[in-house]
Design a protein around this motif. Structure first.
Motif, PDB file in Angstrom:
ATOM      1  N   GLN A 177      25.922   7.404  88.655  1.00 20.03           N
ATOM      2  CA  GLN A 177      26.043   8.712  87.867  1.00 20.03           C
ATOM      3  C   GLN A 177      26.260   8.610  86.560  1.00 20.03           C
ATOM      4  OE1 GLN A 177      26.311  11.943  89.520  1.00 20.03           O
ATOM      5  NE2 GLN A 177      25.784  12.440  87.591  1.00 20.03           N
ATOM      6  N   LYS A 178      26.764   7.632  85.922  1.00 26.24           N
ATOM      7  CA  LYS A 178      26.673   7.466  84.326  1.00 26.24           C
ATOM      8  C   LYS A 178      25.384   7.014  83.778  1.00 26.24           C
ATOM      9  CE  LYS A 178      28.723   6.615  80.363  1.00 26.24           C
ATOM     10  NZ  LYS A 178      29.270   7.793  79.513  1.00 26.24           N
ATOM     11  N   ALA A 179      24.817   6.340  84.774  1.00 25.79           N
ATOM     12  CA  ALA A 179      23.243   6.117  84.212  1.00 25.79           C
ATOM     13  C   ALA A 179      22.306   7.215  84.226  1.00 25.79           C
ATOM     14  CB  ALA A 179      22.702   4.943  85.105  1.00 25.79           C
ATOM     15  N   ALA A 180      22.581   8.341  85.137  1.00 26.58           N
ATOM     16  CA  ALA A 180      21.881   9.304  85.490  1.00 26.58           C
ATOM     17  C   ALA A 180      22.231  10.272  84.014  1.00 26.58           C
ATOM     18  CB  ALA A 180      22.063  10.110  86.434  1.00 26.58           C
ATOM     19  N   ASP A 202       0.127  35.841  81.551  1.00 24.11           N
ATOM     20  CA  ASP A 202      -0.810  35.247  82.610  1.00 24.11           C
ATOM     21  C   ASP A 202      -0.596  33.780  83.082  1.00 24.11           C
ATOM     22  OD1 ASP A 202      -2.360  37.451  82.707  1.00 24.11           O
ATOM     23  OD2 ASP A 202      -3.585  37.203  80.923  1.00 24.11           O
ATOM     24  N   SER A 203       0.511  33.259  82.564  1.00 26.97           N
ATOM     25  CA  SER A 203       0.990  31.767  83.137  1.00 26.97           C
ATOM     26  C   SER A 203       2.200  31.699  83.922  1.00 26.97           C
ATOM     27  CB  SER A 203       1.063  31.154  81.865  1.00 26.97           C
ATOM     28  OG  SER A 203       2.193  31.491  81.075  1.00 26.97           O
ATOM     29  N   LYS A 204       2.547  30.579  84.442  1.00 21.68           N
ATOM     30  CA  LYS A 204       3.660  30.688  85.331  1.00 21.68           C
ATOM     31  C   LYS A 204       4.301  29.079  84.733  1.00 21.68           C
ATOM     32  CE  LYS A 204       1.269  32.208  89.355  1.00 21.68           C
ATOM     33  NZ  LYS A 204       0.546  31.921  90.604  1.00 21.68           N
ATOM     34  N   PRO A 205       5.017  28.923  83.659  1.00 19.88           N
ATOM     35  CA  PRO A 205       5.642  28.045  83.219  1.00 19.88           C
ATOM     36  C   PRO A 205       7.049  27.660  84.181  1.00 19.88           C
ATOM     37  CG  PRO A 205       6.274  29.723  81.889  1.00 19.88           C
ATOM     38  CD  PRO A 205       5.213  30.443  82.872  1.00 19.88           C
ATOM     39  N   PHE A 206       7.487  26.280  83.973  1.00 19.98           N
ATOM     40  CA  PHE A 206       8.677  26.161  84.655  1.00 19.98           C
ATOM     41  C   PHE A 206       9.854  26.952  84.221  1.00 19.98           C
ATOM     42  CE2 PHE A 206       6.172  22.346  85.896  1.00 19.98           C
ATOM     43  CZ  PHE A 206       6.572  22.308  87.037  1.00 19.98           C
ATOM     44  N   LYS A 207      10.621  27.380  85.008  1.00 16.21           N
ATOM     45  CA  LYS A 207      11.956  28.023  84.757  1.00 16.21           C
ATOM     46  C   LYS A 207      12.961  26.976  84.808  1.00 16.21           C
ATOM     47  CE  LYS A 207      15.072  31.416  86.714  1.00 16.21           C
ATOM     48  NZ  LYS A 207      15.269  32.674  87.616  1.00 16.21           N
ATOM     49  N   SER A 208      13.158  26.192  86.023  1.00  9.82           N
ATOM     50  CA  SER A 208      13.939  25.086  86.199  1.00  9.82           C
ATOM     51  C   SER A 208      13.398  23.925  86.967  1.00  9.82           C
ATOM     52  CB  SER A 208      15.162  25.611  86.992  1.00  9.82           C
ATOM     53  OG  SER A 208      14.888  26.135  88.112  1.00  9.82           O
ATOM     54  N   MET A 209      13.907  22.750  86.783  1.00 10.44           N
ATOM     55  CA  MET A 209      13.770  21.572  87.525  1.00 10.44           C
ATOM     56  C   MET A 209      14.992  20.804  88.074  1.00 10.44           C
ATOM     57  SD  MET A 209      10.940  19.558  85.201  1.00 10.44           S
ATOM     58  CE  MET A 209       9.527  20.622  84.169  1.00 10.44           C
ATOM     59  N   SER A 228      15.966   0.190  96.807  1.00 12.32           N
ATOM     60  CA  SER A 228      15.182   1.114  96.856  1.00 12.32           C
ATOM     61  C   SER A 228      15.455   2.107  95.963  1.00 12.32           C
ATOM     62  CB  SER A 228      15.057   1.920  98.406  1.00 12.32           C
ATOM     63  OG  SER A 228      14.283   2.767  98.541  1.00 12.32           O
ATOM     64  N   TYR A 229      14.564   2.819  95.206  1.00 15.18           N
ATOM     65  CA  TYR A 229      14.424   3.668  94.155  1.00 15.18           C
ATOM     66  C   TYR A 229      13.464   4.852  94.337  1.00 15.18           C
ATOM     67  CZ  TYR A 229      15.426   6.052  89.988  1.00 15.18           C
ATOM     68  OH  TYR A 229      15.802   7.058  89.004  1.00 15.18           O
ATOM     69  N   LYS A 230      13.988   6.219  94.907  1.00 10.98           N
ATOM     70  CA  LYS A 230      13.195   7.036  95.186  1.00 10.98           C
ATOM     71  C   LYS A 230      13.460   8.347  94.296  1.00 10.98           C
ATOM     72  CE  LYS A 230      11.796   5.530  99.676  1.00 10.98           C
ATOM     73  NZ  LYS A 230      11.639   5.692 101.208  1.00 10.98           N
ATOM     74  N   VAL A 231      12.377   9.367  93.907  1.00 15.42           N
ATOM     75  CA  VAL A 231      12.840  10.366  93.212  1.00 15.42           C
ATOM     76  C   VAL A 231      12.073  11.642  93.858  1.00 15.42           C
ATOM     77  CG1 VAL A 231      12.682  11.507  90.850  1.00 15.42           C
ATOM     78  CG2 VAL A 231      13.317   9.022  91.202  1.00 15.42           C
ATOM     79  N   VAL A 259      13.365  24.731  79.567  1.00 21.38           N
ATOM     80  CA  VAL A 259      13.822  24.639  81.125  1.00 21.38           C
ATOM     81  C   VAL A 259      15.014  23.684  81.449  1.00 21.38           C
ATOM     82  CG1 VAL A 259      12.756  23.418  82.951  1.00 21.38           C
ATOM     83  CG2 VAL A 259      11.129  24.042  81.181  1.00 21.38           C
ATOM     84  N   GLU A 260      15.656  24.596  82.485  1.00 23.21           N
ATOM     85  CA  GLU A 260      17.022  24.068  82.810  1.00 23.21           C
ATOM     86  C   GLU A 260      16.657  22.900  83.827  1.00 23.21           C
ATOM     87  OE1 GLU A 260      20.958  25.120  85.382  1.00 23.21           O
ATOM     88  OE2 GLU A 260      19.162  26.495  85.257  1.00 23.21           O
ATOM     89  N   ILE A 261      17.040  21.808  83.420  1.00 25.34           N
ATOM     90  CA  ILE A 261      16.959  20.303  84.165  1.00 25.34           C
ATOM     91  C   ILE A 261      18.372  20.218  84.596  1.00 25.34           C
ATOM     92  CG2 ILE A 261      16.196  18.044  84.436  1.00 25.34           C
ATOM     93  CD1 ILE A 261      14.221  18.763  82.193  1.00 25.34           C
ATOM     94  N   THR A 262      18.495  20.068  86.121  1.00 25.24           N
ATOM     95  CA  THR A 262      19.568  19.258  86.977  1.00 25.24           C
ATOM     96  C   THR A 262      19.299  17.999  87.532  1.00 25.24           C
ATOM     97  OG1 THR A 262      19.186  20.851  88.728  1.00 25.24           O
ATOM     98  CG2 THR A 262      20.703  21.911  86.824  1.00 25.24           C
ATOM     99  N   TYR A 263      20.160  17.490  88.050  1.00 30.02           N
ATOM    100  CA  TYR A 263      20.128  16.218  88.833  1.00 30.02           C
ATOM    101  C   TYR A 263      21.204  15.596  89.679  1.00 30.02           C
ATOM    102  CZ  TYR A 263      22.824  14.567  84.900  1.00 30.02           C
ATOM    103  OH  TYR A 263      23.662  14.349  83.893  1.00 30.02           O
ATOM    104  N   SER A 264      20.781  15.114  90.703  1.00 30.54           N
ATOM    105  CA  SER A 264      21.858  14.592  91.373  1.00 30.54           C
ATOM    106  C   SER A 264      21.573  13.139  91.942  1.00 30.54           C
ATOM    107  CB  SER A 264      22.161  15.577  92.803  1.00 30.54           C
ATOM    108  OG  SER A 264      21.044  15.723  93.334  1.00 30.54           O
ATOM    109  N   ILE A 265      22.655  12.677  92.529  1.00 29.45           N
ATOM    110  CA  ILE A 265      22.319  11.110  93.159  1.00 29.45           C
ATOM    111  C   ILE A 265      22.692  11.208  94.536  1.00 29.45           C
ATOM    112  CG2 ILE A 265      23.159   8.834  92.718  1.00 29.45           C
ATOM    113  CD1 ILE A 265      21.740   9.898  90.230  1.00 29.45           C
TER     114      ILE A 265
END
Length: 138
Positions: A105-108, A82-89, A68-71, A126-132
């Motif tokens: 972890q290595k794959a990510a 007048d806009s709202k861009p992403f600051k982080s994800m 199973s793989y979900k995100v 945009v700051e992009i962080t991730y966790s597994i």
């Protein structure tokens, strides 16, 4: 790379089509009846799906059994004129199967640092962080 957009009603509903011929419906999120995803949701979907393709490919090469793989991708926005861009994800990858945590972890790490063109497109803004999470059903 090229896509086309065609308006499908008298409001904001658009059909986007890629060179493959596959389509995605896009709509204004502020409408009473929303019939597609918003452009900002598409950006989150792009990051999540691009990294998913990388991570799955890497884990398959390492003979890891993904059942199973979900995100989940969440984005924080801010006011800019007048806009709202992403600051982080933040990308939360939920894996089930016979998967070694270090390999996941290595794959990510490889996906976000090297391979995912979508997340790399946001590097400077945009700051992009991730966790597994492994073997934790949602």
């Amino acid at each position: 790379m090229k896509i086309t957009l065609e308006r499908k009603n008298t409001e904001y509903l658009l059909e986007a089509k890629g060179v493959s011929g596959n389509t995605v419906m896009i709509d204004h999120s502020g409408m009473e009846t929303v019939q597609g995803v918003s452009p900002m949701e598409l950006l989150l979907m792009g990051v999540g799906s691009c990294s998913a393709i990388d991570i799955i490919a890497i884990l398959k090469k390492q003979r890891q059994n993904i059942t199973s793989y979900k995100v989940e991708v969440t984005g924080e926005r801010y006011e800019l004129d007048d806009s709202k861009p992403f600051k982080s994800m933040h990308v939360l990858v939920k894996l089930e199967g016979d998967i070694h945590p270090d390999k996941a972890q290595k794959a990510a790490d490889l996906s976000f640092a090297k391979y995912c063109s979508v997340s790399k497109s946001f590097d400077k803004c945009v700051e992009i962080t991730y966790s597994i999470q492994i073997n934790k059903p949602s």
